[in-house]
Design a protein around this motif. Structure first.
Motif, PDB file in Angstrom:
ATOM      1  N   SER A  16     -66.483 -42.239  73.076  1.00  0.00           N
ATOM      2  CA  SER A  16     -66.744 -41.820  71.712  1.00  0.00           C
ATOM      3  C   SER A  16     -67.184 -43.035  70.886  1.00  0.00           C
ATOM      4  CB  SER A  16     -65.446 -41.235  71.161  1.00  0.00           C
ATOM      5  OG  SER A  16     -65.670 -40.716  69.906  1.00  0.00           O
ATOM      6  N   GLY A  17     -68.216 -42.877  70.091  1.00  0.00           N
ATOM      7  CA  GLY A  17     -68.655 -43.938  69.195  1.00  0.00           C
ATOM      8  C   GLY A  17     -69.676 -44.913  69.758  1.00  0.00           C
ATOM      9  N   VAL A  18     -70.078 -44.740  71.024  1.00  0.00           N
ATOM     10  CA  VAL A  18     -71.043 -45.688  71.603  1.00  0.00           C
ATOM     11  C   VAL A  18     -72.470 -45.422  71.126  1.00  0.00           C
ATOM     12  CG1 VAL A  18     -69.645 -46.184  73.654  1.00  0.00           C
ATOM     13  CG2 VAL A  18     -71.358 -44.349  73.750  1.00  0.00           C
ATOM     14  N   GLY A  19     -72.681 -44.211  70.578  1.00  0.00           N
ATOM     15  CA  GLY A  19     -74.014 -43.901  70.038  1.00  0.00           C
ATOM     16  C   GLY A  19     -74.767 -42.819  70.797  1.00  0.00           C
ATOM     17  N   LYS A  20     -74.059 -41.988  71.532  1.00  0.00           N
ATOM     18  CA  LYS A  20     -74.730 -40.934  72.312  1.00  0.00           C
ATOM     19  C   LYS A  20     -75.525 -39.989  71.412  1.00  0.00           C
ATOM     20  CE  LYS A  20     -70.833 -39.458  74.060  1.00  0.00           C
ATOM     21  NZ  LYS A  20     -69.962 -40.440  73.391  1.00  0.00           N
ATOM     22  N   SER A  21     -74.859 -39.447  70.410  1.00  0.00           N
ATOM     23  CA  SER A  21     -75.549 -38.496  69.521  1.00  0.00           C
ATOM     24  C   SER A  21     -76.707 -39.177  68.803  1.00  0.00           C
ATOM     25  CB  SER A  21     -74.584 -37.929  68.490  1.00  0.00           C
ATOM     26  OG  SER A  21     -73.512 -37.310  69.145  1.00  0.00           O
ATOM     27  N   SER A  22     -76.518 -40.432  68.444  1.00  0.00           N
ATOM     28  CA  SER A  22     -77.578 -41.165  67.744  1.00  0.00           C
ATOM     29  C   SER A  22     -78.791 -41.378  68.649  1.00  0.00           C
ATOM     30  CB  SER A  22     -77.062 -42.518  67.256  1.00  0.00           C
ATOM     31  OG  SER A  22     -75.988 -42.333  66.367  1.00  0.00           O
ATOM     32  N   LEU A  23     -78.549 -41.638  69.931  1.00  0.00           N
ATOM     33  CA  LEU A  23     -79.661 -41.815  70.869  1.00  0.00           C
ATOM     34  C   LEU A  23     -80.437 -40.508  71.032  1.00  0.00           C
ATOM     35  CD1 LEU A  23     -77.929 -44.038  73.594  1.00  0.00           C
ATOM     36  CD2 LEU A  23     -79.920 -44.703  72.226  1.00  0.00           C
ATOM     37  N   LYS A  33     -78.978 -41.421  61.571  1.00  0.00           N
ATOM     38  CA  LYS A  33     -78.040 -41.186  60.471  1.00  0.00           C
ATOM     39  C   LYS A  33     -76.917 -42.194  60.568  1.00  0.00           C
ATOM     40  CE  LYS A  33     -78.792 -36.213  60.123  1.00  0.00           C
ATOM     41  NZ  LYS A  33     -78.336 -35.007  60.810  1.00  0.00           N
ATOM     42  N   PRO A  34     -76.851 -43.138  59.619  1.00  0.00           N
ATOM     43  CA  PRO A  34     -75.895 -44.237  59.749  1.00  0.00           C
ATOM     44  C   PRO A  34     -74.438 -43.806  59.786  1.00  0.00           C
ATOM     45  CG  PRO A  34     -77.030 -44.301  57.619  1.00  0.00           C
ATOM     46  CD  PRO A  34     -77.703 -43.262  58.435  1.00  0.00           C
ATOM     47  N   PHE A  35     -74.101 -42.706  59.158  1.00  0.00           N
ATOM     48  CA  PHE A  35     -72.678 -42.356  59.098  1.00  0.00           C
ATOM     49  C   PHE A  35     -72.350 -41.080  59.844  1.00  0.00           C
ATOM     50  CE2 PHE A  35     -73.691 -44.718  55.176  1.00  0.00           C
ATOM     51  CZ  PHE A  35     -73.018 -45.885  55.502  1.00  0.00           C
ATOM     52  N   LYS A 122     -78.060 -52.703  70.583  1.00  0.00           N
ATOM     53  CA  LYS A 122     -78.676 -54.001  70.848  1.00  0.00           C
ATOM     54  C   LYS A 122     -79.036 -54.728  69.549  1.00  0.00           C
ATOM     55  CE  LYS A 122     -82.389 -56.140  73.557  1.00  0.00           C
ATOM     56  NZ  LYS A 122     -81.514 -57.230  74.028  1.00  0.00           N
ATOM     57  N   ASP A 123     -79.162 -53.999  68.460  1.00  0.00           N
ATOM     58  CA  ASP A 123     -79.432 -54.648  67.163  1.00  0.00           C
ATOM     59  C   ASP A 123     -78.267 -55.521  66.711  1.00  0.00           C
ATOM     60  OD1 ASP A 123     -77.917 -52.538  64.974  1.00  0.00           O
ATOM     61  OD2 ASP A 123     -78.446 -51.738  66.914  1.00  0.00           O
ATOM     62  N   LEU A 124     -77.079 -55.293  67.287  1.00  0.00           N
ATOM     63  CA  LEU A 124     -75.901 -56.100  66.919  1.00  0.00           C
ATOM     64  C   LEU A 124     -75.666 -57.213  67.946  1.00  0.00           C
ATOM     65  CD1 LEU A 124     -73.502 -53.150  65.909  1.00  0.00           C
ATOM     66  CD2 LEU A 124     -74.944 -54.543  64.408  1.00  0.00           C
ATOM     67  N   SER A 150     -81.375 -49.593  71.016  1.00  0.00           N
ATOM     68  CA  SER A 150     -80.776 -49.464  69.688  1.00  0.00           C
ATOM     69  C   SER A 150     -81.279 -48.151  69.101  1.00  0.00           C
ATOM     70  CB  SER A 150     -81.178 -50.628  68.774  1.00  0.00           C
ATOM     71  OG  SER A 150     -80.821 -50.296  67.434  1.00  0.00           O
ATOM     72  N   ALA A 151     -80.348 -47.233  68.892  1.00  0.00           N
ATOM     73  CA  ALA A 151     -80.720 -45.967  68.249  1.00  0.00           C
ATOM     74  C   ALA A 151     -81.056 -46.264  66.792  1.00  0.00           C
ATOM     75  CB  ALA A 151     -79.573 -44.969  68.341  1.00  0.00           C
ATOM     76  N   LYS A 152     -80.397 -47.269  66.243  1.00  0.00           N
ATOM     77  CA  LYS A 152     -80.601 -47.617  64.832  1.00  0.00           C
ATOM     78  C   LYS A 152     -82.004 -48.188  64.611  1.00  0.00           C
ATOM     79  CE  LYS A 152     -78.483 -50.270  61.110  1.00  0.00           C
ATOM     80  NZ  LYS A 152     -79.061 -51.627  61.032  1.00  0.00           N
TER      81      LYS A 152
HETATM   82  P1  GDP Z   1     -71.128 -40.907  69.885  1.00  0.00           P
HETATM   83  O1  GDP Z   1     -69.714 -40.597  69.528  1.00  0.00           O
HETATM   84  O2  GDP Z   1     -71.218 -41.645  71.184  1.00  0.00           O
HETATM   85  O3  GDP Z   1     -72.041 -39.709  69.870  1.00  0.00           O
HETATM   86  O4  GDP Z   1     -71.682 -41.931  68.802  1.00  0.00           O
HETATM   87  P2  GDP Z   1     -72.529 -41.690  67.452  1.00  0.00           P
HETATM   88  O5  GDP Z   1     -73.957 -41.404  67.785  1.00  0.00           O
HETATM   89  O6  GDP Z   1     -71.829 -40.694  66.606  1.00  0.00           O
HETATM   90  O7  GDP Z   1     -72.466 -43.139  66.809  1.00  0.00           O
HETATM   91  C1  GDP Z   1     -71.250 -43.750  66.455  1.00  0.00           C
HETATM   92  C2  GDP Z   1     -71.482 -44.747  65.341  1.00  0.00           C
HETATM   93  O8  GDP Z   1     -72.294 -45.814  65.799  1.00  0.00           O
HETATM   94  C3  GDP Z   1     -72.207 -44.131  64.143  1.00  0.00           C
HETATM   95  O9  GDP Z   1     -71.686 -44.703  62.961  1.00  0.00           O
HETATM   96  C4  GDP Z   1     -73.646 -44.559  64.351  1.00  0.00           C
HETATM   97  O10 GDP Z   1     -74.359 -44.635  63.141  1.00  0.00           O
HETATM   98  C5  GDP Z   1     -73.478 -45.925  65.009  1.00  0.00           C
HETATM   99  N1  GDP Z   1     -74.601 -46.271  65.902  1.00  0.00           N
HETATM  100  C6  GDP Z   1     -75.145 -45.488  66.859  1.00  0.00           C
HETATM  101  N2  GDP Z   1     -76.142 -46.130  67.486  1.00  0.00           N
HETATM  102  C7  GDP Z   1     -76.241 -47.355  66.915  1.00  0.00           C
HETATM  103  C8  GDP Z   1     -77.094 -48.499  67.140  1.00  0.00           C
HETATM  104  O11 GDP Z   1     -77.993 -48.540  67.989  1.00  0.00           O
HETATM  105  N3  GDP Z   1     -76.850 -49.602  66.342  1.00  0.00           N
HETATM  106  C9  GDP Z   1     -75.876 -49.617  65.401  1.00  0.00           C
HETATM  107  N4  GDP Z   1     -75.741 -50.734  64.689  1.00  0.00           N
HETATM  108  N5  GDP Z   1     -75.060 -48.568  65.155  1.00  0.00           N
HETATM  109  C10 GDP Z   1     -75.249 -47.452  65.908  1.00  0.00           C
END
Ligand code: GDP
Length: 172
Positions: A16-23, A33-35, A122-124, A150-152
């Motif tokens: 959870s939180g690694v960025g799956k949904s964001s990717l 979506k940052p949040f 990777k942006d971090l 980097s999804a961001k």
């Molecule tokens: P999931 O639980 O794996 O689906 O993760 P989310 O897609 O919900 O992302 C978790 C948090 O990490 C959110 O606050 C995102 O905005 C942030 N996030 C996701 N991808 C990236 C990324 O590539 N870079 C940064 N800096 N933050 C990211």
């Protein structure tokens, strides 16, 4: 004649939180979506892509919070041709648990599942806790490829999904 499958079921897995949904969101809608709330991630999205001039529908299954239960429902990976296993390069713990997800997929998932390991955020770079070489070696050990994304900042996201779909075997 051998052709690309018309549909590819692709699952995306990781803590959870690694960025799956964001990717997934970045790949499908070119947005970020940052949040985003991790549990509110879309559980299912699809995108039509072109592979060597052929139209393929990629159906993406996100765990949508299942990862919290530390095991996956069989319907989730049934019929899947491809899997993206994601960790966060700034969170070493998420790299450690990745192996558990991969074992579960390899034990219970389809035999010819193609796997890609993705190191996201990777942006971090300044907060990195896992060296790219280490992740690369791990991916190689399970017969997978490794990419950093980097999804961001939209780094290598299209490439991640497309090159994985390229690896899915042709059908006749
Ligand atoms: P999931 O639980 O794996 O689906 O993760 P989310 O897609 O919900 O992302 C978790 C948090 O990490 C959110 O606050 C995102 O905005 C942030 N996030 C996701 N991808 C990236 C990324 O590539 N870079 C940064 N800096 N933050 C990211």
């Amino acid at each position: 004649m051998a052709a690309r499958p018309r549909e590819i079921k692709l699952v995306i897995i990781g803590d959870s939180g690694v960025g799956k949904s964001s990717l997934v969101l970045r790949f499908v809608t070119q947005s970020f979506k940052p949040f985003s709330e991790s549990t509110i991630g879309a559980s299912f999205m699809s995108k039509v892509i072109e592979l060597d001039g052929q139209t393929v529908k990629v159906q993406i299954w996100d765990t949508a919070g299942q990862e919290k239960y530390k095991s996956l429902a069989p319907m989730y990976y049934r019929g899947a041709a491809a899997a993206i296993v994601v960790y966060d390069i700034t969170r070493r713990e998420s790299f450690g648990t990745l192996q558990r997800w991969v074992s579960e997929l390899q034990e219970k998932g389809p035999r010819d599942l193609r796997i890609m390991v993705a190191g996201n955020k990777k942006d971090l770079e300044g907060d990195r806790q896992v060296a790219a070489e280490e992740a690369e070696a791990y991916a190689e050990s399970i017969g997978a490829r490794y990419m950093e994304t980097s999804a961001k900042d939209d780094m290598a996201v299209q490439d991640l999904f497309l090159s994985l779909c390229q690896q899915v075997p042709l059908v006749s």
